[in-house]
Design a protein around this motif. Structure first.
Motif, short mmCIF file in Angstrom:
data_model
loop_
_atom_site.label_atom_id
_atom_site.label_comp_id
_atom_site.label_asym_id
_atom_site.label_seq_id
_atom_site.Cartn_x
_atom_site.Cartn_y
_atom_site.Cartn_z
N ARG A 167 -13.62 -27.12 16.32
CA ARG A 167 -14.63 -26.07 16.16
C ARG A 167 -15.68 -26.12 17.27
O ARG A 167 -16.21 -25.08 17.67
CB ARG A 167 -15.29 -26.21 14.80
N ASN A 168 -15.95 -27.31 17.77
CA ASN A 168 -17.00 -27.46 18.78
C ASN A 168 -16.50 -27.28 20.20
O ASN A 168 -17.32 -27.23 21.13
CB ASN A 168 -17.65 -28.84 18.65
N ASP A 169 -15.21 -27.21 20.40
CA ASP A 169 -14.67 -27.08 21.76
C ASP A 169 -14.58 -25.60 22.11
O ASP A 169 -13.79 -24.85 21.52
CB ASP A 169 -13.28 -27.72 21.82
N PRO A 170 -15.36 -25.12 23.07
CA PRO A 170 -15.36 -23.68 23.39
C PRO A 170 -14.05 -23.20 23.99
O PRO A 170 -13.78 -21.99 24.00
CB PRO A 170 -16.51 -23.54 24.39
N ARG A 171 -13.23 -24.11 24.50
CA ARG A 171 -11.94 -23.71 25.06
C ARG A 171 -10.96 -23.29 23.97
O ARG A 171 -10.04 -22.50 24.21
CB ARG A 171 -11.33 -24.86 25.87
N ILE A 172 -11.10 -23.84 22.78
CA ILE A 172 -10.17 -23.60 21.69
C ILE A 172 -10.59 -22.35 20.93
O ILE A 172 -11.70 -22.26 20.41
CB ILE A 172 -10.11 -24.82 20.75
N THR A 173 -9.68 -21.38 20.88
CA THR A 173 -9.99 -20.11 20.21
C THR A 173 -9.56 -20.11 18.75
O THR A 173 -10.14 -19.39 17.93
CB THR A 173 -9.29 -18.96 20.94
N HIS A 174 -8.53 -20.89 18.44
CA HIS A 174 -8.00 -20.93 17.08
C HIS A 174 -7.47 -22.34 16.81
O HIS A 174 -7.01 -23.02 17.73
CB HIS A 174 -6.84 -19.94 16.89
N ALA A 175 -7.52 -22.74 15.56
CA ALA A 175 -6.98 -24.05 15.19
C ALA A 175 -6.59 -24.03 13.72
O ALA A 175 -7.22 -23.35 12.90
CB ALA A 175 -8.00 -25.17 15.45
N LEU A 176 -5.56 -24.77 13.40
CA LEU A 176 -5.14 -24.88 12.00
C LEU A 176 -4.57 -26.26 11.73
O LEU A 176 -4.11 -26.97 12.64
CB LEU A 176 -4.11 -23.80 11.64
N ALA A 177 -4.62 -26.64 10.47
CA ALA A 177 -3.95 -27.85 9.98
C ALA A 177 -2.75 -27.42 9.16
O ALA A 177 -2.70 -26.31 8.63
CB ALA A 177 -4.93 -28.67 9.13
N TYR A 178 -1.76 -28.29 9.07
CA TYR A 178 -0.59 -27.96 8.26
C TYR A 178 0.01 -29.25 7.72
O TYR A 178 -0.51 -30.34 7.94
CB TYR A 178 0.44 -27.16 9.07
N GLY A 179 1.08 -29.13 6.96
CA GLY A 179 1.74 -30.31 6.41
C GLY A 179 1.24 -30.68 5.03
O GLY A 179 0.48 -29.95 4.38
N SER A 180 1.65 -31.85 4.57
CA SER A 180 1.41 -32.26 3.18
C SER A 180 -0.07 -32.38 2.85
O SER A 180 -0.47 -32.15 1.70
CB SER A 180 2.12 -33.58 2.90
N PHE A 181 -0.91 -32.72 3.83
CA PHE A 181 -2.33 -32.88 3.54
C PHE A 181 -2.96 -31.55 3.12
O PHE A 181 -3.81 -31.52 2.24
CB PHE A 181 -3.05 -33.45 4.77
N THR A 182 -2.52 -30.46 3.74
CA THR A 182 -3.06 -29.15 3.37
C THR A 182 -2.40 -28.60 2.11
O THR A 182 -2.88 -27.62 1.54
CB THR A 182 -2.87 -28.13 4.51
N GLN A 183 -1.30 -29.21 1.70
CA GLN A 183 -0.58 -28.74 0.52
C GLN A 183 -0.98 -29.48 -0.75
O GLN A 183 -0.45 -29.20 -1.83
CB GLN A 183 0.93 -28.90 0.74
N GLY A 184 -1.89 -30.46 -0.61
CA GLY A 184 -2.26 -31.25 -1.77
C GLY A 184 -1.19 -32.24 -2.18
O GLY A 184 -1.20 -32.72 -3.32
N ALA A 185 -0.27 -32.57 -1.26
CA ALA A 185 0.84 -33.46 -1.60
C ALA A 185 0.82 -34.75 -0.80
O ALA A 185 1.79 -35.52 -0.85
CB ALA A 185 2.17 -32.73 -1.36
N ALA A 186 -0.26 -35.03 -0.07
CA ALA A 186 -0.31 -36.21 0.78
C ALA A 186 -0.57 -37.46 -0.05
O ALA A 186 -1.10 -37.42 -1.15
CB ALA A 186 -1.39 -36.05 1.84
N ASP A 187 -0.18 -38.60 0.52
CA ASP A 187 -0.55 -39.89 -0.03
C ASP A 187 -1.00 -40.79 1.11
O ASP A 187 -1.15 -40.33 2.24
CB ASP A 187 0.59 -40.51 -0.86
#
Length: 265
Positions: A20-40
């Motif tokens: 969020r703080n890097d002005p070069r980055i226009t978009h960012a997302l997370a994915y995988g089990s952590f975002t699905q509520g299935a991580a351990d």
């Protein structure tokens, strides 16, 4: 919901804040089990960042800067077989970070939709395009295991034929490697029969907890030492034929004869 994972949550905050703080980055997302509520505690964290000229981003330096002053230390950095930068941090916590151009944002809408949670995936979006792609992803239909089953079986039969030929040639290590593709197809069909298709896309995930003991015992008979490959392939074919019959799927009769462990004609 994701269980309380303080190390994962701390690392996630650091990566999100850096993006969020890097002005070069226009978009960012997370994915995988952590975002699905299935991580351990053994799960990794995975991210995409989008910026013009992604090849010019030194991903290793970017992550190390994001972790500066934190308890996290990069123990190992490598680019995996698919060209994605990966990190192994202290405690074997793994991190994967893709860097792409904004032109690739539309690809997100075509990702597998199972368990996708756009609200948890969105990290940064300067123009609304990523949010729109995630909304399209969330409205896509979920996998239909019943509709896909015949295709799974067709591919499984192809892998069995491939592996049988390689084994007959005497390439036992290669035949052992190909057996993994056979096992993946078997696990999908076994999940369908068992009514456990929640991890249809990645059928080995949590298989020990989700599948019955009879399925796990049958799976074990398809794997083992190199010296037993003929038996493993015979077991795999027998299980394939049984699953196909119980699920009402079609196996070409001539191919079934050729895949039987009897001498070839």
């Amino acid at each position: 919901m994701t269980p309380h994972l303080p190390r994962h949550q701390h690392l996630d905050r650091l990566i999100r804040e850096a993006a969020r703080n890097d002005p070069r980055i226009t978009h960012a997302l997370a994915y995988g089990s952590f975002t699905q509520g299935a991580a351990d505690g053994f799960s990794d964290l995975e991210y995409f960042v989008y910026l013009p000229g992604p090849a010019r981003l030194d991903v290793r330096a970017w992550v190390e800067a994001a972790l500066h002053g934190s308890p996290f230390v990069v123990r190992h950095f490598f680019v995996n077989d698919f060209g994605t930068p990966n990190f192994v941090l202290n405690g074997l916590l793994r991190l994967e970070l893709h860097a792409e151009a904004p032109a690739r944002l539309a690809d997100v809408a075509g990702w597998p939709a199972a368990h996708a949670d756009p609200a948890r995936m969105l990290v940064k979006d300067t123009d609304g395009r990523l949010a729109a792609a995630l909304r399209r992803l969330s409205t896509r239909g979920q996998p239909d295991p019943v509709a896909e089953a015949q295709g799974v079986l067709d591919r499984l039969l192809g892998w069995l034929a491939f592996g049988a030929n390689v084994l007959a040639r005497g390439e036992r290590i290669r035949a052992h490697e190909l057996l993994a593709w056979v096992q993946g197809g078997l696990l999908r069909l076994a999940r369908l029969e068992d009514g456990q298709t929640g991890h249809w896309v990645n059928p080995s995930r949590l298989a020990e907890w989700e599948l019955g003991g009879a399925v796990l015992e049958r799976y074990a008979r398809t794997t083992g030492p190199l010296g037993d490959l003929e038996r493993h392939y015979a077991e795999a074919w027998a299980w394939t034929a049984e699953l196909a019959a119980r699920l009402g799927l079609h196996v070409p009769p001539e191919l079934a004869r050729d895949l039987s462990p009897e001498p070839r004609r």
